[in-house]
Design an enzyme around this catalytic site. Structure first.
Site, mmCIF file in Angstrom:
data_model
loop_
_atom_site.group_PDB
_atom_site.id
_atom_site.type_symbol
_atom_site.label_atom_id
_atom_site.label_comp_id
_atom_site.label_asym_id
_atom_site.label_seq_id
_atom_site.Cartn_x
_atom_site.Cartn_y
_atom_site.Cartn_z
ATOM 1 N N LEU A 1 36.484 11.107 74.473
ATOM 2 C CA LEU A 1 37.120 11.751 73.539
ATOM 3 C C LEU A 1 37.957 12.756 74.378
ATOM 4 O O LEU A 1 37.334 13.563 75.245
ATOM 5 C CB LEU A 1 36.385 12.425 72.488
ATOM 6 C CG LEU A 1 36.727 13.416 71.630
ATOM 7 C CD1 LEU A 1 37.858 12.855 70.547
ATOM 8 C CD2 LEU A 1 35.766 14.228 70.934
ATOM 9 N N ASP B 1 39.403 26.922 58.692
ATOM 10 C CA ASP B 1 39.503 28.268 58.077
ATOM 11 C C ASP B 1 38.499 28.550 56.975
ATOM 12 O O ASP B 1 37.645 27.499 56.547
ATOM 13 C CB ASP B 1 41.123 28.182 57.124
ATOM 14 C CG ASP B 1 41.445 29.363 56.795
ATOM 15 O OD1 ASP B 1 40.720 30.763 57.380
ATOM 16 O OD2 ASP B 1 42.360 29.649 55.995
ATOM 17 N N ILE C 1 50.483 25.235 57.099
ATOM 18 C CA ILE C 1 50.351 25.023 58.394
ATOM 19 C C ILE C 1 50.015 26.101 59.472
ATOM 20 O O ILE C 1 49.427 25.727 60.508
ATOM 21 C CB ILE C 1 51.444 23.978 58.971
ATOM 22 C CG1 ILE C 1 51.182 23.247 60.094
ATOM 23 C CG2 ILE C 1 52.907 24.720 59.053
ATOM 24 C CD1 ILE C 1 52.095 22.125 60.546
ATOM 25 N N SER C 2 50.580 27.258 59.174
ATOM 26 C CA SER C 2 50.194 28.613 59.933
ATOM 27 C C SER C 2 50.400 28.238 61.406
ATOM 28 O O SER C 2 49.542 28.648 62.222
ATOM 29 C CB SER C 2 48.738 28.905 59.818
ATOM 30 O OG SER C 2 48.438 29.196 58.396
ATOM 31 N N HIS D 1 32.091 33.241 62.005
ATOM 32 C CA HIS D 1 32.757 32.471 63.199
ATOM 33 C C HIS D 1 31.387 31.949 63.957
ATOM 34 O O HIS D 1 31.590 30.942 64.469
ATOM 35 C CB HIS D 1 33.457 33.597 63.973
ATOM 36 C CG HIS D 1 34.624 34.102 63.423
ATOM 37 N ND1 HIS D 1 35.562 33.293 62.619
ATOM 38 C CD2 HIS D 1 35.058 35.180 63.450
ATOM 39 C CE1 HIS D 1 36.466 34.057 62.214
ATOM 40 N NE2 HIS D 1 36.383 35.270 62.778
HETATM 41 C C1 FPP Z 1 39.415 31.211 60.669
HETATM 42 O O1 FPP Z 1 38.544 31.589 59.734
HETATM 43 C C2 FPP Z 1 38.821 30.854 61.774
HETATM 44 C C3 FPP Z 1 38.994 31.301 63.264
HETATM 45 C C4 FPP Z 1 40.201 32.172 63.531
HETATM 46 C C5 FPP Z 1 38.188 31.197 64.332
HETATM 47 C C6 FPP Z 1 37.634 29.808 64.498
HETATM 48 C C7 FPP Z 1 36.639 29.930 65.696
HETATM 49 C C8 FPP Z 1 35.363 29.341 65.823
HETATM 50 C C9 FPP Z 1 35.055 28.265 64.652
HETATM 51 C C10 FPP Z 1 34.397 29.375 66.832
HETATM 52 C C11 FPP Z 1 34.701 29.073 68.214
HETATM 53 C C12 FPP Z 1 35.388 27.645 68.277
HETATM 54 C C13 FPP Z 1 35.555 26.709 69.282
HETATM 55 C C14 FPP Z 1 36.295 25.653 69.502
HETATM 56 C C15 FPP Z 1 35.150 27.441 70.971
HETATM 57 P P1 FPP Z 1 38.838 33.053 58.983
HETATM 58 O O2 FPP Z 1 38.401 34.228 59.673
HETATM 59 O O3 FPP Z 1 40.492 33.037 58.974
HETATM 60 O O4 FPP Z 1 38.413 32.932 57.704
HETATM 61 P P2 FPP Z 1 38.748 33.625 56.251
HETATM 62 O O5 FPP Z 1 40.245 32.920 55.757
HETATM 63 O O6 FPP Z 1 37.679 33.340 55.220
HETATM 64 O O7 FPP Z 1 38.994 35.131 56.487
#
Ligand code: FPP
Length: 247
Positions: A136, A25, A195-196, A42
């Site tokens: 892994l 997150d 835990i969402s 991201h």
């Molecule tokens: C949450 O941060 C993050 C996500 C919903 C996406 C996670 C994806 C990646 C790191 C890229 C690809 C990963 C793989 C494994 C292929 P948020 O957007 O909720 O952040 P915020 O709480 O600051 O808004």
């Protein structure tokens, strides 16, 4: 000053978690801090994914499960969802050969049927390419929800047996990742302490580690801090502390 990476080298690896789940997150906030669009965060988060996989391999984890996209994330702005889908496609295309060379097995959990055909095909190819690897297990939770997983396990059991009275063992046997090492530790970055709808069933006896660090800043040293903290926990599984110590 001694780093956590150095400290955990001195800990008996038997005390390391063997299955770690991560709620990645804070990408959006990380990007905002730099005056960039959320999707920039991201993209930056992918480098932290690489670091987490490297750490997991170097510290002999059996399973690393990453929460990449929840079943609720479809409600985000269309452009953000579309960038996330492209990012999954990009990461799979670019990284899977390297994962394979490193003996990593890739597995996606979640309802992949909602993804476009191109992505579904890429997922199936990536899983097939790496399925014999015994290093892994890198598990990516995509369009995943813990409640969906439990409902799915119930339905699977009913389909297989016709029996509609289930035990806990029936659900455990049909839940995602049933055949792999149980979840030891959930790490959540980004300062939230919830835990969402991540691995709800699996989390029953897992330890939790929360950090304010935003996902794009989470690197090997951060992972080592979580492992160090985990190694100091006493897991009692319902027993008393004395019982655990005497066992
Ligand atoms: C949450 O941060 C993050 C996500 C919903 C996406 C996670 C994806 C990646 C790191 C890229 C690809 C990963 C793989 C494994 C292929 P948020 O957007 O909720 O952040 P915020 O709480 O600051 O808004």
């Amino acid at each position: 000053m001694t780093t956590a990476l150095e400290t955990i080298k001195k800990i008996n690896p038997a005390a390391y978690p063997k299955h770690v789940g991560i709620i990645m997150d804070g990408n959006g906030r990380w990007a905002k801090q730099q005056g960039k669009p959320r999707t920039f965060g991201h993209k930056a988060g992918v480098e932290s994914v690489r670091a987490a996989v490297r750490f997991a391999q170097q510290h002999q984890l059996d399973v690393l499960t990453l929460f990449a996209f929840s079943s609720e994330n479809w409600k985000r702005p269309e452009q953000e969802v579309s960038v996330l889908m492209e990012l999954f496609m990009f990461v799979l295309t670019k990284e899977v050969k390297r994962l394979n060379r490193n003996n990593v097995r890739l597995k996606i959990i979640g309802d992949v049927s909602r993804f476009n055909d191109r992505l579904q095909k890429k997922i199936a190819e990536s899983e097939a390419l790496t399925k014999e690897n015994d290093g892994l297990l890198l598990c990516v939770a995509a369009n995943y929800g813990g409640r969906w997983d439990i409902a799915n396990a119930v339905n699977r059991h009913i389909e297989k047996t016709g029996c509609t009275t289930l035990t806990e063992e029936d659900i455990s046997a049909n839940i995602s990742l049933a055949e792999f090492t149980p979840l030891d530790l959930i790490i959540r970055t980004g300062g939230e302490t919830r835990i969402s709808n991540f691995l709800l069933w699996h989390a029953a006896y897992a330890e939790f580690y929360f950090t304010d660090e935003l996902w794009p800043d989470f690197r090997e040293e951060s992972f080592a801090k979580a492992v160090q903290c985990f190694s100091l926990r006493q897991r009692r599984f319902g027993l008393t502390g004395d019982q655990v110590e005497n066992a």
